[in-house]
Every structure is written in structure tokens, then in C-alpha cells.
Design a protein around this motif. Structure first.
Motif, PDB file in Angstrom:
ATOM      1  N   TYR A 265      87.365   7.926  15.527  1.00  0.00           N
ATOM      2  CA  TYR A 265      87.509   9.134  14.707  1.00  0.00           C
ATOM      3  C   TYR A 265      88.832   9.117  13.937  1.00  0.00           C
ATOM      4  O   TYR A 265      88.874   9.330  12.719  1.00  0.00           O
ATOM      5  CB  TYR A 265      87.435  10.367  15.607  1.00  0.00           C
TER       6      TYR A 265
ATOM      7  N   CYS B 159      89.136   6.320  11.061  1.00  0.00           N
ATOM      8  CA  CYS B 159      88.447   6.637   9.811  1.00  0.00           C
ATOM      9  C   CYS B 159      89.286   7.565   8.936  1.00  0.00           C
ATOM     10  O   CYS B 159      89.452   7.319   7.736  1.00  0.00           O
ATOM     11  CB  CYS B 159      87.091   7.277  10.103  1.00  0.00           C
TER      12      CYS B 159
ATOM     13  N   ILE C  83      84.158   6.841   4.509  1.00  0.00           N
ATOM     14  CA  ILE C  83      83.443   7.594   5.542  1.00  0.00           C
ATOM     15  C   ILE C  83      82.022   7.075   5.721  1.00  0.00           C
ATOM     16  O   ILE C  83      81.536   6.976   6.859  1.00  0.00           O
ATOM     17  CB  ILE C  83      83.446   9.098   5.231  1.00  0.00           C
TER      18      ILE C  83
ATOM     19  N   SER D  83      82.148   4.106   7.867  1.00  0.00           N
ATOM     20  CA  SER D  83      82.412   4.465   9.260  1.00  0.00           C
ATOM     21  C   SER D  83      81.171   5.047   9.926  1.00  0.00           C
ATOM     22  O   SER D  83      80.868   4.734  11.089  1.00  0.00           O
ATOM     23  CB  SER D  83      83.565   5.468   9.327  1.00  0.00           C
ATOM     24  N   LEU D  84      80.454   5.913   9.214  1.00  0.00           N
ATOM     25  CA  LEU D  84      79.207   6.455   9.750  1.00  0.00           C
ATOM     26  C   LEU D  84      78.206   5.339  10.029  1.00  0.00           C
ATOM     27  O   LEU D  84      77.533   5.324  11.070  1.00  0.00           O
ATOM     28  CB  LEU D  84      78.603   7.468   8.763  1.00  0.00           C
TER      29      LEU D  84
ATOM     30  N   TRP E 181      81.522  13.595   9.345  1.00  0.00           N
ATOM     31  CA  TRP E 181      82.405  12.859  10.250  1.00  0.00           C
ATOM     32  C   TRP E 181      83.135  13.813  11.193  1.00  0.00           C
ATOM     33  O   TRP E 181      83.242  13.561  12.393  1.00  0.00           O
ATOM     34  CB  TRP E 181      83.416  12.028   9.458  1.00  0.00           C
TER      35      TRP E 181
ATOM     36  N   TRP F  10      77.926  11.654  14.867  1.00  0.00           N
ATOM     37  CA  TRP F  10      77.791  10.204  14.863  1.00  0.00           C
ATOM     38  C   TRP F  10      78.087   9.573  16.229  1.00  0.00           C
ATOM     39  O   TRP F  10      77.665   8.444  16.498  1.00  0.00           O
ATOM     40  CB  TRP F  10      78.737   9.598  13.820  1.00  0.00           C
TER      41      TRP F  10
END
Length: 450
Positions: A309, A312, A371, A374-375, A433, A438
Motif C-alpha cells: 500500500y 504504491c 495505480i 499496482s492494482l 487503492w 485489492w
């Protein structure tokens, strides 16, 4: 043979990706810059043909995207044999799919460009370029897959070194085949196409050798006899939605390009020149997003969600800051940069206006680059697709038509549509996010914590 994720920093992963991506962009700009000395029509034809090629790459890029996610998560979970199995299956899958799409482009290049409403004076050159480059795109499919595997193992420098060699070869062969140096015939746009395909082929062979050297992935023919194809289900579960987001974007861009054809060949050419400069602006965001994806994938596979977390968001702040600075610099030096491509004053003035709008556009793009990567690394791939379709078509394409065509703002109106689309999607991705949904999307069992 893999490096330990705990020893990685974002910088150690990102700077080779930055150089590699820069060199790939230089490769694309080499065609544009050299062809601009040959013919402005050739530049416009290549610009439209490359829209088709970009869309095709998205169609087989879903395997590479899914491979990167699964390999990173399996390595983070310390399940290395599964990472090897996924890698082998993805190589075979992308080879077969790449061959199919390459055959379609080679056989139907002219009808495809006619569907794009390419002006008649550009059709012949565009057809030759698309048939040659498109016909060998299966090599690009394999390159992307091998590159994704090497990066997930942490060997980002290796892919960078290959990019260096490929670009040196490409620039030399481009000059020789476009302008007829070293006793070779001057082939113009066909020479650029041959150079692109040949340099990609050499780069793939180099990447394959590095994959054999750096990992424990077997490449002997017997290794492919009994592949665990059940991994295709996981690859498709991640790859199809991820590709859907890219496919939606590229298809929307093709529709907007179709709108631009109504504005004439000059507008098409200015769009190509300006976007080639813009590529260097969002280069840092691309590199940061890829490096972040590797780290987040390993963190999620190991169950280290808080680190994922924070990583990101830190990456996002860096990408936004740098994108603003680079966009401002591109605008400040707009005239000399655009003059590299053309001496047409009207093109330079219009391109400068577009680069001014880019200062607003690029921070929004940074949200999406970082993002969404990252997702995807966490296995949360459906949300970006749904929101992407809503924004790209409901906002981007609609505003492009209304402002660019109906209200007569031309390319300025088109750029306003890009801004609205990127910022809306970006803010939606940030909300996703921060929600933490996620964290429940991990594709592989987590590593047992000590």
C-alpha cells in the motif's frame, strides 16, 4: 537464481526500466525522425499504421501482463517451480497467438488501413509498413513475454542492455535502408519497416539467451512436451481483464485518430510529432509503474500488504512531481523540439499549444500508470477495465468529437478530451487503492510468515 525482493529498492528496479523504455521510445522516434527527412506523408502513414500495431500488441500483451503478475506473486510466496511452469506456458501461448495476429496483419494490411480512412495518398506507403512490421509482430509478443519474466525475477538491467543493443542496430539499419547508405537501395518507408522487424528479431534471441542464463527455466524442447496448461486459466483470469483495459484505451485512441483524419493530413502529422515528444514526458511514469508493479507483486505474494500500500502511494507522488516538471520543460523548449521534425510554422505553433495542455494532462496520466499497475500486481484487474470503458468512451471519445469536431476546436479539443479522461480515471483508481479491496484479490497462496 532470483534476487531476494527484500534487497530491492524502487530505484534499483526502475532506473534500468527507465533507460530501456527510453530506448524503445527512441526506436519509435527514429522511424519518425528519419522518415520526416524523407517525407511528411511517410510520417503520417506510419503514425496511423502504428495505431493498428499498438492495438495488436495489446491483444497478445495480455499474456505478458498476466505472466509478470503471476511470476512475481509466486516468487514472493517462495513457490519457484510454479513460477517456472507459468513462464513456459506463457511463452507457448504467446507464440501461437502472436503468429495468428501477425498473419492477419500481413494478409489484410490494406483493407485495415482503408477502414481507418487513411487518405489515398498515404495508403500505399502505410500498407507496405503495416504488412512488414505487422507480419513479424509475433517476435514482439515473445520479446514482451521473456522481458516480463526477467523483470519479475529482478533482472531489469538485462532487458536494458538488450534494448541498448537493439536501438544501436535499429538506428544504423534504419539509416542504411531508408536513405540507401553503404551501397544499399534507398527503400524509404519499407526500409524503416525491415529495420524494425530485423532489430526486434535480434533482440529476442538475446533475451532468450539471458533467460537461459539467469533463471532455472528450462528451454530445451523436452521441457515443452508436457506443459501444465491449467495455468492458462490463471493467466486468462488476470490477462483478459488487464488487456481489456488496454484494448479499450487503444480502440478509443483509434476512433479519435479517425476523427483526426477528418481534420486532414497536417493534423495527423502534428499529432504524431507532438505525441512523440509527449512520450518522453510520461517516460518516468512508465518506468516507476513497472518497478512498482514488481515490488507490489512480491509484497502481495508474501502477504506484506501494508508495504504494498505504502509503496504504491510513494511511487505515485514521485511520478506526479516528475511528470509536471518534464511537461513544463517540453513546453518551454517546444519550438526547438518540434523543429527537429518539421519547419512548417503552422505545425510548430499548433504543437506548442498541445504541449502547453500536456502540463495538465500528464499528472492525470501518472495516476493511471502507477495505480493501475499496482492494482494489477495485486490481482485486482476488473475494476480498471469497467472504469476505463466508462471514462475512455463516455468522456474521452465523446468530448473529442464534440470539442474537436462539432465545436471546431480541432486538435486542442482532442487534447481536452485526453485531459478529462485521464483525470477522471486516475481519481477513480486512487479511490480504489485507498479502499483496500485489492488486498483480497491475491492469485496465489501467501508465503508463511516467520
Amino acid at each position: 537464481m532470483r534476487q531476494e525482493a527484500k534487497t530491492w529498492s524502487l530505484f534499483s528496479l526502475t532506473w534500468p526500466i527507465f533507460i530501456e523504455t527510453l530506448l524503445y521510445m527512441v526506436m519509435g522516434n527514429a522511424d519518425t525522425l528519419m522518415l520526416s527527412q524523407y517525407s511528411d506523408h511517410a510520417v503520417a502513414a506510419v503514425g496511423v499504421a502504428n495505431q493498428i500495431i499498438a492495438l495488436t500488441i495489446v491483444l497478445f500483451n495480455f499474456v505478458a501482463l498476466a505472466t509478470a503478475v503471476l511470476v512475481a506473486q509466486y516468487l514472493g510466496a517462495r513457490r519457484e517451480q510454479e513460477a517456472v511452469d507459468v513462464s513456459l506456458v506463457s511463452l507457448v501461448a504467446n507464440l501461437l497467438f502472436g503468429l495468428l495476429l501477425s498473419a492477419i496483419l500481413a494478409a489484410f494490411s490494406e483493407p485495415i488501413l482503408r477502414m481507418m480512412d487513411l487518405p489515398a495518398e498515404l495508403l500505399d506507403e502505410g500498407t507496405h509498413y503495416l504488412a512488414i512490421v505487422g507480419g513479424f509482430l509475433f517476435i514482439q509478443a515473445l520479446m514482451m513475454t521473456v522481458g516480463a519474466i526477467l523483470k519479475s525475477y529482478g533482472f531489469t538491467r538485462d532487458t536494458m542492455y538488450v534494448a541498448v543493443g537493439m536501438n544501436v542496430l535499429h538506428v544504423i539499419s534504419n539509416a542504411a535502408l531508408i536513405f540507401g547508405l553503404f551501397g544499399l537501395p534507398a527503400l524509404g518507408i519499407q526500409g524503416a519497416a525491415i529495420s524494425t522487424a530485423a532489430s526486434r528479431g535480434m533482440a529476442f534471441l538475446a533475451l532468450l539467451a539471458l533467460l537461459h542464463k539467469r533463471t532455472n527455466i528450462p528451454l530445451a524442447p523436452r521441457a515443452f512436451r508436457r506443459l501444465p496448461f491449467h495455468y492458462l486459466r490463471s493467466l486468462l483470469k488476470i490477462g483478459v481483464p488487464a488487456a481489456g483495459e488496454h484494448l479499450s484505451y487503444n480502440t478509443a485512441q483509434m476512433v479519435i485518430t479517425y476523427f483526426i483524419t477528418w481534420l486532414g493530413a497536417e493534423a495527423l502529422t502534428v499529432r504524431v510529432y507532438t505525441q512523440n515528444i509527449m512520450m518522453f514526458v510520461f517516460l518516468f511514469g512508465i518506468a516507476v509503474s513497472q518497478g512498482t508493479q514488481i515490488l507490489v507483486g512480491h509484497f502481495v505474494g508474501a502477504g506484506r500488504y501494508e508495504e504494498a500500500y505504502a509503496r504504491c502511494l510513494k511511487s505515485l507522488y514521485s511520478a506526479i512531481a516528475i511528470s509536471v516538471l518534464l511537461a513544463a520543460a517540453a513546453y518551454w523548449f517546444a519550438e526547438p523540439l518540434l523543429s527537429l521534425f518539421t519547419d512548417d510554422r503552422s505545425m510548430i505553433v499548433l504543437g506548442r499549444k498541445l504541449l502547453l495542455l500536456t502540463i495538465i494532462l500528464e499528472p492525470g496520466r501518472s495516476f493511471n500508470l502507477v495505480i493501475i499497475s499496482s492494482l494489477r500486481a495485486a490481482g485486482d484487474v476488473q475494476f480498471p477495465v469497467y472504469m476505463g470503458i466508462l471514462s475512455m468512451w463516455g468522456v474521452g471519445v465523446t468530448i473529442a468529437y464534440v470539442f474537436g469536431i462539432t465545436l471546431g476546436f480541432g486538435l486542442v479539443g482532442i487534447w481536452l478530451s485526453f485531459i478529462a479522461d485521464e483525470w477522471l480515471r486516475g481519481l477513480l483508481m486512487l479511490w480504489r487503492w485507498r479502499s483496500g479491496v485489492w488486498m483480497k484479490k491475491t492469485m496465489v497462496p501467501q508465503a508463511k510468515m516467520a
